[in-house]
Design a protein around this motif. Structure first.
Motif, mmCIF file in Angstrom:
data_model
loop_
_atom_site.group_PDB
_atom_site.id
_atom_site.type_symbol
_atom_site.label_atom_id
_atom_site.label_comp_id
_atom_site.label_asym_id
_atom_site.label_seq_id
_atom_site.Cartn_x
_atom_site.Cartn_y
_atom_site.Cartn_z
ATOM 1 N N ASP A 102 40.903 50.770 47.091
ATOM 2 C CA ASP A 102 39.866 50.332 46.147
ATOM 3 C C ASP A 102 40.189 48.962 45.555
ATOM 4 O OD1 ASP A 102 38.223 52.436 46.442
ATOM 5 O OD2 ASP A 102 38.818 53.486 44.595
ATOM 6 N N LEU A 103 39.148 48.189 45.318
ATOM 7 C CA LEU A 103 39.340 46.851 44.759
ATOM 8 C C LEU A 103 39.508 46.909 43.245
ATOM 9 C CD1 LEU A 103 36.736 44.697 46.704
ATOM 10 C CD2 LEU A 103 39.199 44.757 46.966
ATOM 11 N N VAL A 104 40.680 46.508 42.777
ATOM 12 C CA VAL A 104 40.936 46.369 41.345
ATOM 13 C C VAL A 104 41.539 44.977 41.158
ATOM 14 C CG1 VAL A 104 42.183 47.277 39.350
ATOM 15 C CG2 VAL A 104 41.411 48.846 41.148
ATOM 16 N N LEU A 105 41.021 44.234 40.175
ATOM 17 C CA LEU A 105 41.412 42.830 40.081
ATOM 18 C C LEU A 105 42.465 42.546 39.012
ATOM 19 C CD1 LEU A 105 38.147 40.755 40.572
ATOM 20 C CD2 LEU A 105 39.727 41.734 42.246
ATOM 21 N N ALA A 106 43.413 41.678 39.378
ATOM 22 C CA ALA A 106 44.368 41.131 38.417
ATOM 23 C C ALA A 106 43.976 39.713 38.035
ATOM 24 C CB ALA A 106 45.771 41.137 39.017
ATOM 25 N N GLY A 107 42.988 39.155 38.724
ATOM 26 C CA GLY A 107 42.554 37.793 38.405
ATOM 27 C C GLY A 107 41.192 37.558 39.005
ATOM 28 N N TYR A 108 40.339 36.818 38.262
ATOM 29 C CA TYR A 108 38.962 36.610 38.692
ATOM 30 C C TYR A 108 38.779 35.202 39.240
ATOM 31 C CZ TYR A 108 33.977 37.508 38.845
ATOM 32 O OH TYR A 108 32.690 37.705 39.291
ATOM 33 N N PHE A 109 37.668 35.001 39.926
ATOM 34 C CA PHE A 109 37.325 33.672 40.446
ATOM 35 C C PHE A 109 36.991 32.715 39.286
ATOM 36 C CE2 PHE A 109 34.275 30.480 41.760
ATOM 37 C CZ PHE A 109 34.906 29.943 42.873
ATOM 38 N N PHE A 118 41.439 25.792 38.404
ATOM 39 C CA PHE A 118 40.654 27.024 38.334
ATOM 40 C C PHE A 118 41.150 27.949 39.437
ATOM 41 C CE2 PHE A 118 37.782 23.760 36.682
ATOM 42 C CZ PHE A 118 37.321 24.356 35.519
ATOM 43 N N HIS A 119 41.217 29.231 39.155
ATOM 44 C CA HIS A 119 41.655 30.174 40.178
ATOM 45 C C HIS A 119 40.590 30.256 41.262
ATOM 46 C CE1 HIS A 119 42.687 34.348 41.656
ATOM 47 N NE2 HIS A 119 43.712 33.585 41.952
ATOM 48 N N SER A 120 41.007 30.125 42.514
ATOM 49 C CA SER A 120 40.028 29.911 43.577
ATOM 50 C C SER A 120 39.620 31.180 44.326
ATOM 51 C CB SER A 120 40.571 28.877 44.558
ATOM 52 O OG SER A 120 41.888 29.229 44.923
ATOM 53 N N GLY A 121 40.012 32.336 43.815
ATOM 54 C CA GLY A 121 39.610 33.563 44.504
ATOM 55 C C GLY A 121 39.766 34.770 43.619
ATOM 56 N N PHE A 122 39.852 35.921 44.259
ATOM 57 C CA PHE A 122 40.162 37.167 43.554
ATOM 58 C C PHE A 122 41.641 37.484 43.768
ATOM 59 C CE2 PHE A 122 35.743 39.472 43.793
ATOM 60 C CZ PHE A 122 35.268 38.632 42.798
ATOM 61 N N ASP A 123 42.329 37.866 42.694
ATOM 62 C CA ASP A 123 43.658 38.451 42.844
ATOM 63 C C ASP A 123 43.474 39.955 42.839
ATOM 64 O OD1 ASP A 123 45.027 36.108 42.993
ATOM 65 O OD2 ASP A 123 45.689 36.091 40.906
ATOM 66 N N ILE A 124 43.717 40.558 44.003
ATOM 67 C CA ILE A 124 43.451 41.993 44.145
ATOM 68 C C ILE A 124 44.754 42.763 43.985
ATOM 69 C CG2 ILE A 124 42.452 43.762 45.613
ATOM 70 C CD1 ILE A 124 40.955 41.514 47.095
ATOM 71 N N LYS A 125 44.723 43.744 43.105
ATOM 72 C CA LYS A 125 45.929 44.525 42.833
ATOM 73 C C LYS A 125 46.285 45.399 44.044
ATOM 74 C CE LYS A 125 46.477 46.061 38.462
ATOM 75 N NZ LYS A 125 47.048 45.167 37.444
ATOM 76 N N THR A 126 47.589 45.575 44.243
ATOM 77 C CA THR A 126 48.059 46.349 45.404
ATOM 78 C C THR A 126 48.972 47.490 44.952
ATOM 79 O OG1 THR A 126 49.795 44.694 45.705
ATOM 80 C CG2 THR A 126 47.848 44.481 47.096
ATOM 81 N N GLN A 127 48.553 48.177 43.895
ATOM 82 C CA GLN A 127 49.271 49.375 43.409
ATOM 83 C C GLN A 127 50.733 49.077 43.094
ATOM 84 O OE1 GLN A 127 48.484 52.015 46.736
ATOM 85 N NE2 GLN A 127 46.404 52.435 46.045
ATOM 86 N N GLN A 128 50.993 47.909 42.527
ATOM 87 C CA GLN A 128 52.349 47.477 42.148
ATOM 88 C C GLN A 128 53.340 47.491 43.308
ATOM 89 O OE1 GLN A 128 51.145 49.935 39.461
ATOM 90 N NE2 GLN A 128 50.254 48.070 38.625
ATOM 91 N N ARG A 129 52.821 47.452 44.536
ATOM 92 C CA ARG A 129 53.773 47.451 45.642
ATOM 93 C C ARG A 129 53.344 46.489 46.734
ATOM 94 N NH1 ARG A 129 52.087 51.647 49.567
ATOM 95 N NH2 ARG A 129 50.118 52.500 48.823
#
Ligand SMILES: [Zn+2]
Length: 562
Positions: A34-41, A49-60
């Motif tokens: 599932d997509l959960v974000l740590a950072g937005y566009f 400016f942040h140039s994408g999505f930072d997608i969380k990877t379950q802390q691993r």
């Protein structure tokens, strides 16, 4: 995997991309979780400016990363910093997707790039494969997520870029992020801007008190104002499933019901990204480490994120008139947080005038500036600063106090040092350093030429000459000299340098170059035995590490494997 190649060649001629026709179902989730974000566009970051999505990877690390759409690997970049190990996929519809901070590539891509790393004898590498080399279909495994490069924890950095390599908000393509909460407002500020402008008898920035109302919106304290004023806001958005404070999508302002200003995070270009320092109150950021987004636009500000701007977003408040100013902050899902600010036009005596420091060094933004004193000279090219600015500059021996890092710099300024009073041997070990707040020198990339050192910098602060006479240090992590290590999957060492920093390293086994991956965050270099280049029983490992002034250290050890 290669069957789509023919189709790709057919489609790649004559593709034009209308902004209005962003494909909404073309790309899919690049992870199989599932997509959960740590950072937005478009999120506000240091100088960009942040140039994408930072997608969380379950802390691993090690989560499967899959191709968001059909295409081919058009670029592989492995860098110690930045995106670390990164892949770029060129898609037949003209867009590019980017996957950063990867731990490892898929076996096919891994084999492809390792061959080139061994040929170049370098961990860092950048290559642009052709369409026939690494073609793939949507959903194909391309890599495993990681934490390489400038990453503060395991995640996938995912980008979608248009044909001109401009990053776009992945949400526009239907990459769906659950978000049921409205953005959160930290604080609101008002700026008297015009020469005679004032708010509540002051010509300085002021924070305004916010009162929450029952409907979830805020009302600001009423202000008395006169002249040209603007507002600034500190805000963030929180999406579902994570506590991360992410960037917002849109801010809109209205004066007495008429739209004045809008910022929207749909797309930007890398050429403009550093102008973020004009969007934020840089002076406030440098002293508070928190960002205020200015809801008005300065004069030399080329940012393309402004959608609609009347009078640069500023308000001209007239004596004896009443105004209602509205700010609404929205996320992509349309959750909105509103602020209402009642303004009374009132001319009054200014008790707190603007703090304008006047010094001997006046730099006009649209003209080059230079000055020198003793062995030091400074050159500030035209358009390095955004505004005409008085700089505080002091020279003292080999040190220049070049104001403080609270004024943004767009283009590199040059600081030069005449080092003719030092002998060649001393010069060899010397470099230009920036002194940090605690007075510790940090290496500033130094060019040396005939008794002259220069450095290009984009931060004000104190610069001086420093000397590094100590070689780097090298320690084995998971083996000892003379040991049998048949069961080791890899071999790793810690490398560090106390002052000028590590410039390069080189490792060989029995005289043959071996690939060692460098992770600057824990000062480690690691060789993976699955590369199959260490094949002897008795192996002599030699590692040479060189710092930024050329001091080098050699480490040698013998290990055995069967
Ligand atoms: Zn990122």
């Amino acid at each position: 995997m290669k069957k789509i190649l023919a189709i790709f060649i057919l489609l790649s001629t004559g593709i034009s991309q209308a902004q209005s026709s962003i494909p909404s179902n073309y790309f899919k989730n690049p992870l199989d979780i599932d997509l959960v974000l740590a950072g937005y566009f478009g999120e506000l970051r240091s100088n960009h400016f942040h140039s994408g999505f930072d997608i969380k990877t379950q802390q691993r690390q090690g989560i499967n990363v899959i191709a968001a759409g059909d295409g081919y690997i058009s670029r592989i970049n492995i860098s110690n910093y930045g995106y670390g190990k990164a892949l770029y996929i060129q898609h037949p519809n003209g867009y590019t997707t980017v996957y950063g901070h990867l731990k490892k590539f898929s076996p096919e891509i891994e084999a492809y790039i390792k061959k080139l790393q061994y040929a170049k004898e370098s961990y860092e590498i950048e290559v642009f494969p052709e369409a026939k080399d690494l073609a793939l279909n949507q959903g194909d495994l391309i890599a495993y997520s990681g934490n390489t490069g400038g990453s503060g924890g395991p995640h996938l950095h995912f980008e979608i870029r248009d044909g001109q390599q401009r990053p776009m908000n992945p949400a526009l393509f239907g990459i769906d992020i659950k978000d049921t909460q409205a953005p959160i407002i930290n604080s609101l500020y008002v700026y008297p801007l015009g020469e005679e402008a004032q708010v509540n008898g002051s010509a300085q920035r002021q924070r305004l008190k916010l009162t929450p109302l029952n409907d979830g919106s805020f009302k600001a304290e009423e202000i008395d104002a006169c002249g040209e004023i603007g507002f600034g806001i500190s805000t963030f958005d929180r999406q579902d499933g994570a506590p991360n404070q992410n960037g917002i999508y849109k801010i809109e302002t209205k004066l007495n019901g008429d739209k004045v200003f809008e910022i929207k995070m749909d797309k930007f270009s890398f050429a403009e990204t550093r102008h973020i320092n004009q969007l934020i109150d840089y002076e406030y950021y440098s002293s508070n480490n928190s960002r205020i987004t200015k809801l008005y636009r300065g004069s030399n500000n080329p940012l393309s994120i402004y959608e609609e701007v009347v009078n640069n977003g500023t308000l001209d408040i007239k004596d004896s008139l009443d105004y209602m100013f509205n700010i609404s902050v929205a996320d992509f899902k349309g959750n909105i947080k509103m602020i209402r600010i009642p303004i009374k036009g009132k001319q009054s005596h200014i008790k707190n005038p603007k703090n304008i420091k006047k010094t001997d060094y006046f730099v006009q933004a649209n003209e080059a500036f230079s000055t020198e004193n003793g062995p030091i000279d400074v050159y500030i090219p035209k358009s390095s600063l955004y505004e005409d600015t008085y700089l505080d500059i002091e020279f003292k021996g080999d040190t220049i106090y070049l104001d403080e890092d609270n004024i943004p710099i767009q283009n590199y300024i040059t600081i030069g040092f005449d080092v003719s009073k030092y002998n060649a041997e001393d010069q060899d070990k010397m470099f230009i350093a920036k002194l940090n707040k605690r007075g510790r020198p940090t290496y500033s990339s130094t060019k040396k030429k005939a008794n002259r050192f220069t450095t290009g910098v984009r931060n004000f602060g104190t610069y001086t000459l420093a000397s590094d006479k100590n070689a780097p240090s090298i320690y084995p992590v998971n083996f000892k000299d003379g040991q049998w290590i048949s069961s080791n999957k890899d071999i790793s060492l810690k490398i560090s340098d106390d002052l000028s920093g590590i410039n390069s390293f080189r490792a060989t086994v029995n005289g043959k170059w071996i690939l060692m991956e460098y992770e600057y965050k824990n000062n480690t270099i690691t060789h993976d035995f699955s590369d199959d280049v260490v094949t002897e029983t008795e192996n002599i490992l030699k590692v040479i590490v060189t710092d930024n002034v050329g001091n080098s250290k050699t480490y040698e050890a013998t290990f055995f494997r069967k």
